[in-house]
Motif scaffolding. Structure first.
Motif, PDB file in Angstrom:
ATOM      1  N   GLU A 100       0.818  -1.206   0.000  1.00 55.55           N
ATOM      2  CA  GLU A 100       0.000   0.000   0.000  1.00 55.55           C
ATOM      3  C   GLU A 100       0.854   1.259   0.000  1.00 55.55           C
ATOM      4  O   GLU A 100       0.367   2.364  -0.187  1.00 55.55           O
ATOM      5  CB  GLU A 100      -0.936   0.006   1.220  1.00 55.55           C
ATOM      6  CG  GLU A 100      -0.256   0.110   2.575  1.00 55.55           C
ATOM      7  CD  GLU A 100       0.043  -1.250   3.171  1.00 55.55           C
ATOM      8  OE1 GLU A 100       0.026  -1.357   4.410  1.00 55.55           O
ATOM      9  OE2 GLU A 100       0.277  -2.191   2.407  1.00 55.55           O
ATOM     10  N   ARG A 113      -3.221   3.538  -1.331  1.00 49.09           N
ATOM     11  CA  ARG A 113      -3.843   2.835  -2.454  1.00 49.09           C
ATOM     12  C   ARG A 113      -5.025   2.023  -1.946  1.00 49.09           C
ATOM     13  O   ARG A 113      -4.889   1.199  -1.040  1.00 49.09           O
ATOM     14  CB  ARG A 113      -2.822   1.932  -3.143  1.00 49.09           C
ATOM     15  CG  ARG A 113      -1.641   2.681  -3.748  1.00 49.09           C
ATOM     16  CD  ARG A 113      -0.546   1.735  -4.189  1.00 49.09           C
ATOM     17  NE  ARG A 113      -0.931   0.948  -5.333  1.00 49.09           N
ATOM     18  CZ  ARG A 113      -0.638   1.265  -6.605  1.00 49.09           C
ATOM     19  NH1 ARG A 113       0.040   2.358  -6.874  1.00 49.09           N
ATOM     20  NH2 ARG A 113      -1.034   0.498  -7.590  1.00 49.09           N
ATOM     21  N   ILE A 114      -6.180   2.221  -2.542  1.00 50.76           N
ATOM     22  CA  ILE A 114      -7.395   1.565  -2.078  1.00 50.76           C
ATOM     23  C   ILE A 114      -7.287   0.044  -2.155  1.00 50.76           C
ATOM     24  O   ILE A 114      -7.906  -0.675  -1.370  1.00 50.76           O
ATOM     25  CB  ILE A 114      -8.619   2.066  -2.884  1.00 50.76           C
ATOM     26  CG1 ILE A 114      -9.918   1.633  -2.201  1.00 50.76           C
ATOM     27  CG2 ILE A 114      -8.566   1.589  -4.321  1.00 50.76           C
ATOM     28  CD1 ILE A 114     -11.147   2.225  -2.844  1.00 50.76           C
ATOM     29  N   GLU A 115      -6.464  -0.455  -3.078  1.00 53.45           N
ATOM     30  CA  GLU A 115      -6.335  -1.898  -3.242  1.00 53.45           C
ATOM     31  C   GLU A 115      -5.759  -2.586  -1.997  1.00 53.45           C
ATOM     32  O   GLU A 115      -5.970  -3.773  -1.786  1.00 53.45           O
ATOM     33  CB  GLU A 115      -5.437  -2.212  -4.452  1.00 53.45           C
ATOM     34  CG  GLU A 115      -5.991  -1.769  -5.783  1.00 53.45           C
ATOM     35  CD  GLU A 115      -5.653  -0.327  -6.132  1.00 53.45           C
ATOM     36  OE1 GLU A 115      -5.898   0.074  -7.278  1.00 53.45           O
ATOM     37  OE2 GLU A 115      -5.136   0.406  -5.244  1.00 53.45           O
ATOM     38  N   THR A 175      -6.358   6.710  -2.955  1.00 57.61           N
ATOM     39  CA  THR A 175      -6.299   6.741  -4.414  1.00 57.61           C
ATOM     40  C   THR A 175      -6.776   5.429  -5.023  1.00 57.61           C
ATOM     41  O   THR A 175      -6.727   4.371  -4.398  1.00 57.61           O
ATOM     42  CB  THR A 175      -4.866   7.030  -4.916  1.00 57.61           C
ATOM     43  OG1 THR A 175      -4.038   5.885  -4.672  1.00 57.61           O
ATOM     44  CG2 THR A 175      -4.280   8.248  -4.231  1.00 57.61           C
ATOM     45  N   ALA A 176      -7.216   5.521  -6.271  1.00 56.82           N
ATOM     46  CA  ALA A 176      -7.656   4.360  -7.053  1.00 56.82           C
ATOM     47  C   ALA A 176      -7.021   4.444  -8.432  1.00 56.82           C
ATOM     48  O   ALA A 176      -6.427   5.466  -8.803  1.00 56.82           O
ATOM     49  CB  ALA A 176      -9.181   4.338  -7.165  1.00 56.82           C
ATOM     50  N   ALA A 177      -7.148   3.371  -9.211  1.00 56.91           N
ATOM     51  CA  ALA A 177      -6.636   3.377 -10.568  1.00 56.91           C
ATOM     52  C   ALA A 177      -7.414   4.380 -11.414  1.00 56.91           C
ATOM     53  O   ALA A 177      -8.633   4.476 -11.300  1.00 56.91           O
ATOM     54  CB  ALA A 177      -6.742   1.981 -11.166  1.00 56.91           C
ATOM     55  N   ARG A 189      -3.029   6.940 -11.562  1.00 57.51           N
ATOM     56  CA  ARG A 189      -3.745   6.933 -10.295  1.00 57.51           C
ATOM     57  C   ARG A 189      -4.535   8.237 -10.170  1.00 57.51           C
ATOM     58  O   ARG A 189      -4.208   9.226 -10.815  1.00 57.51           O
ATOM     59  CB  ARG A 189      -2.786   6.826  -9.107  1.00 57.51           C
ATOM     60  CG  ARG A 189      -1.828   5.667  -9.129  1.00 57.51           C
ATOM     61  CD  ARG A 189      -2.502   4.341  -8.921  1.00 57.51           C
ATOM     62  NE  ARG A 189      -3.208   4.251  -7.638  1.00 57.51           N
ATOM     63  CZ  ARG A 189      -3.919   3.186  -7.275  1.00 57.51           C
ATOM     64  NH1 ARG A 189      -4.039   2.138  -8.077  1.00 57.51           N
ATOM     65  NH2 ARG A 189      -4.529   3.154  -6.110  1.00 57.51           N
ATOM     66  N   VAL A 241      -9.780   9.271  -4.790  1.00 56.34           N
ATOM     67  CA  VAL A 241     -11.184   8.881  -4.707  1.00 56.34           C
ATOM     68  C   VAL A 241     -11.963  10.138  -4.335  1.00 56.34           C
ATOM     69  O   VAL A 241     -11.790  10.684  -3.242  1.00 56.34           O
ATOM     70  CB  VAL A 241     -11.393   7.779  -3.658  1.00 56.34           C
ATOM     71  CG1 VAL A 241     -12.882   7.531  -3.432  1.00 56.34           C
ATOM     72  CG2 VAL A 241     -10.698   6.492  -4.100  1.00 56.34           C
ATOM     73  N   GLU A 252     -15.261   0.395   2.201  1.00 58.05           N
ATOM     74  CA  GLU A 252     -14.470  -0.001   1.038  1.00 58.05           C
ATOM     75  C   GLU A 252     -15.352  -0.104  -0.198  1.00 58.05           C
ATOM     76  O   GLU A 252     -14.974   0.373  -1.288  1.00 58.05           O
ATOM     77  CB  GLU A 252     -13.770  -1.332   1.293  1.00 58.05           C
ATOM     78  CG  GLU A 252     -12.905  -1.781   0.123  1.00 58.05           C
ATOM     79  CD  GLU A 252     -12.154  -3.064   0.405  1.00 58.05           C
ATOM     80  OE1 GLU A 252     -11.351  -3.469  -0.450  1.00 58.05           O
ATOM     81  OE2 GLU A 252     -12.365  -3.667   1.478  1.00 58.05           O
ATOM     82  N   ALA A 282     -16.157   3.397  -1.449  1.00 57.82           N
ATOM     83  CA  ALA A 282     -15.047   4.040  -2.153  1.00 57.82           C
ATOM     84  C   ALA A 282     -14.840   3.466  -3.549  1.00 57.82           C
ATOM     85  O   ALA A 282     -14.496   4.185  -4.491  1.00 57.82           O
ATOM     86  CB  ALA A 282     -13.769   3.907  -1.331  1.00 57.82           C
ATOM     87  N   ARG A 283     -15.067   2.182  -3.690  1.00 61.57           N
ATOM     88  CA  ARG A 283     -14.865   1.534  -4.988  1.00 61.57           C
ATOM     89  C   ARG A 283     -16.020   1.767  -5.958  1.00 61.57           C
ATOM     90  O   ARG A 283     -15.826   1.784  -7.175  1.00 61.57           O
ATOM     91  CB  ARG A 283     -14.677   0.027  -4.792  1.00 61.57           C
ATOM     92  CG  ARG A 283     -13.369  -0.362  -4.123  1.00 61.57           C
ATOM     93  CD  ARG A 283     -13.278  -1.869  -3.964  1.00 61.57           C
ATOM     94  NE  ARG A 283     -12.040  -2.312  -3.353  1.00 61.57           N
ATOM     95  CZ  ARG A 283     -10.900  -2.514  -4.019  1.00 61.57           C
ATOM     96  NH1 ARG A 283     -10.858  -2.308  -5.328  1.00 61.57           N
ATOM     97  NH2 ARG A 283      -9.814  -2.919  -3.381  1.00 61.57           N
TER      98      ARG A 283
END
Length: 241
Positions: free
Chosen positions: A9, A95-97, A168-170, A181, A184, A205, A208-209
């Protein structure tokens, strides 16, 4: 040999390394539907800025344990004490992942969800020494609300490990051409839900996604290289080059 970082992360694909908060604090409160009483004393004395870098203390919105709304000045950057002892770098993004489950941010995903109010952010393209800055904002040019995680707790004396990171997200769509990146960014309604202390981490989660504003909600354009210098400020920084 596995050369992946011990805490994925923290992968240093830095983005959103500069934001703007050029409106008055009360403008963000109004957009969120909050009363002016939510403005902390120190936060009320801060001036708007067109060039807000990491390691400064921008406005941060959050809910207190009793549900009351609050806006404070909080350091942009975070590293827990155990990470500092291991020599891990200071983080400005999450990173949200990995952030919801990784050791670095997991405690704050549960009880430290906050919002950075902003008007836009900067990205850079090109080779080192010749990088071109871009400004990204909502097409409506309304205030935006960036998902954040913070170790700040009102009533607790801040220390060297107190701060926040932007989630952040992709990137998707044409925004990938500027950076792979992106932060969000929520609507005011979803931002309020993100800060709800009663919202379980797994639902946060999903929020956010699934509800972050899509690329077509934004516009981006080249701006002056004056923004490269942190000490520079003023409306000319966000005017099209």
């Amino acid at each position: 040999m596995d050369n992946s970082p011990p805490f994925p992360e923290l992968a240093r694909n830095i983005m959103c390394g500069r934001i703007t908060q050029h409106r008055k604090a009360t403008a963000y409160l109004t957009e969120m539907g909050w009363d002016a009483s939510a403005l902390g004393e120190q936060a009320g004395r801060r001036s708007p800025s067109w060039n807000v870098p990491p390691s400064s203390s921008p406005w941060l919105m959050h809910r207190l344990a009793d549900g009351r709304e609050h806006m404070d000045l909080v350091h942009w950057g975070y590293r827990p004490s155990w990470a500092a002892e291991k020599g891990l770098p200071l983080a400005i993004n999450a990173r949200i992942e990995k952030a919801a489950s990784g050791a670095f941010f997991r405690p704050h995903w549960k009880s430290g969800r906050a919002i950075v109010p902003a008007d836009g952010w900067y990205e850079w393209t090109g080779e080192k020494g010749h990088k071109q800055p871009w400004y990204i904002r909502l097409r409506s040019d309304q205030p935006m609300f960036l998902a954040a995680l913070t170790s700040y707790r009102p009533g607790k004396e801040p220390d060297e490990n107190t701060g926040f990171v932007i989630v952040t997200a992709a990137a998707e769509g044409g925004m990938v051409d500027v950076h792979d990146r992106r932060p969000v960014v929520f609507s005011p309604e979803d931002a309020a839900l993100w800060m709800d202390n009663e919202l379980p981490p797994e639902q946060a989660e999903y929020l956010a996604r699934s509800t972050a504003l899509p690329p077509d909600a934004f516009e981006w354009y080249k701006v002056t290289r004056d923004v490269n210098r942190v000490g520079n400020d003023g409306v000319h920084l966000i005017e099209p080059a």
